[in-house]
Design an enzyme around this catalytic site. Structure first.
Site, PDB file in Angstrom:
ATOM      1  N   HIS A 121     -32.263  -0.991 -33.692  1.00 27.36           N
ATOM      2  CA  HIS A 121     -32.031  -1.353 -32.294  1.00 27.36           C
ATOM      3  C   HIS A 121     -31.867  -2.860 -32.112  1.00 27.36           C
ATOM      4  O   HIS A 121     -32.498  -3.666 -32.787  1.00 27.36           O
ATOM      5  CB  HIS A 121     -33.179  -0.839 -31.423  1.00 27.36           C
ATOM      6  N   ASP A 122     -30.959  -3.221 -31.216  1.00 29.76           N
ATOM      7  CA  ASP A 122     -30.728  -4.609 -30.798  1.00 29.76           C
ATOM      8  C   ASP A 122     -30.132  -5.486 -31.890  1.00 29.76           C
ATOM      9  O   ASP A 122     -30.141  -6.717 -31.780  1.00 29.76           O
ATOM     10  CB  ASP A 122     -32.017  -5.243 -30.264  1.00 29.76           C
ATOM     11  N   GLY A 139     -35.020  -3.900 -36.339  1.00 28.91           N
ATOM     12  CA  GLY A 139     -34.570  -4.290 -35.012  1.00 28.91           C
ATOM     13  C   GLY A 139     -34.320  -5.782 -34.885  1.00 28.91           C
ATOM     14  O   GLY A 139     -34.901  -6.596 -35.593  1.00 28.91           O
TER      15      GLY A 139
END
Length: 261
Positions: A121-122, A139
Site C-alpha cells: 500500500h501507498d 508500504g
C-alpha cells in the site's frame, strides 16, 4: 465492445474500453477502469477503486486492487493507479493506498513486474522499473525510474530507491538507496555505482568517470556527510547525475541512506 470470456465475471458498473480483453475466470469489480488494449489473460482479479491505463497485460492469478495488508485500513476509498504499457506477471499482488499514506498506490509506465512480486500500500513506482521474481515492497516505498529490484529481495517500509539503482537478488533493504547505486546482501550495503546499468543506457564515459569520483568523495572517511555533500556539489555542479545523488541525499528521510560496507 470489450471482449469478455463467458466464464469471466465483470461488474456492469466497471468501465472497460472497447479494445479490452478479459480472459477466462477473471473477476473485475464495480469501481475498476480499464484502458485501451488492456488484456487480462485468465484468473485475474481486479478490485477496488483501480484505474489501469492503456496497453497493460496482466497474467494469470494476479490480484490487483484488493484491500491493503494494513490493520489500520477500515474500508476507505483509497485508490490504485497503474499507467501504460506495463507487464504484470503471474501471482503478482498490488494493493491500493491507505489514509496514512495519501490514499494512493501508483505505478508508472513501461514497468515489468515479474512472477510473485508484491507492491504494498501507498507505494510510488516510476517508469521503466523492473521487479524481478518474488521481489516485495512494503508500504510507502518509493521506486524511481529505471530501478531494478532483484529476485527474492525485500524493501522495508518508507524506503526510497533512487533512479537507475540496482538491488541485488535476495537483498534486504532497510535504508534509502542513492540514484545509480548498487546494493546487495542480507541487510544490504552499498556496493558501488550501477556501472553496468549506466553503460547499457548509454551514459557518457566522462559522466561515468565524474560519478565514480563523486561517489568516492561522498563516502570517504574524512569529514561529515554534510560536508562531503557540500564539497561534491561545488565540484560537480554541472554533472546532472551527480546533482541528482546530492539532491536525493539531502531530502528528508525516515530511513537514512544506505552506505558502503
Amino acid at each position: 465492445m470489450a471482449e469478455i470470456h463467458p466464464s469471466a465475471l465483470v461488474d456492469p458498473k466497471a468501465e472497460l474500453a472497447d479494445s479490452v480483453k478479459v480472459g477466462p475466470f477473471c473477476i473485475v469489480g464495480p469501481n475498476v477502469k480499464l484502458g485501451e488494449n488492456v488484456e487480462l489473460l485468465s484468473h485475474v482479479v481486479v478490485e477496488g477503486w483501480t484505474t489501469i491505463g492503456n496497453n497493460n497485460k496482466i497474467f494469470p492469478f494476479a490480484s490487483v486492487g484488493h484491500c491493503p495488508q494494513d490493520l489500520k485500513y477500515n474500508g476507505e476509498q483509497s485508490r490504485l493507479e497503474i499507467g501504460e504499457n506495463n507487464t504484470i506477471r503471474e501471482h503478482v499482488t498490488i494493493n491500493p493506498g491507505t489514509e496514512g499514506g495519501g490514499m494512493l498506490t501508483k505505478i508508472g509506465n513501461n514497468c515489468l513486474i515479474m512472477v510473485g512480486a508484491h507492491v504494498g500500500h501507498d507505494c510510488q513506482i516510476g517508469n521503466n522499473v523492473i521487479l524481478v521474481n518474488n521481489a516485495t515492497l512494503a508500504g510507502h516505498v518509493t521506486i524511481e525510474d529505471w530501478a531494478i529490484i532483484g529476485g527474492l529481495s525485500a524493501v522495508h517500509q518508507f524506503c526510497r530507491i533512487g533512479k537507475h539503482a540496482m538491488i541485488g537478488g535476495m537483498s534486504g533493504i532497510e535504508n534509502d538507496v542513492i540514484p545509480y547505486g548498487s546494493v546487495t546482501g542480507n541487510r544490504a550495503r552499498l556496493a558501488g555505482l550501477n556501472i553496468v546499468g549506466l553503460k547499457r543506457r548509454s551514459f557518457d564515459r566522462e559522466v561515468i568517470h565524474s560519478m565514480r569520483t563523486a561517489y568516492r568523495l561522498l563516502f570517504a572517511q574524512e569529514g561529515t556527510m554534510a560536508e562531503r555533500v557540500e564539497d561534491v556539489q561545488k565540484m560537480f555542479n554541472n554533472v546532472e547525475p551527480v546533482m541528482e545523488i546530492v539532491k536525493f541525499i539531502r531530502q528528508e528521510s525516515s530511513r537514512g541512506v544506505c552506505t558502503p560496507k
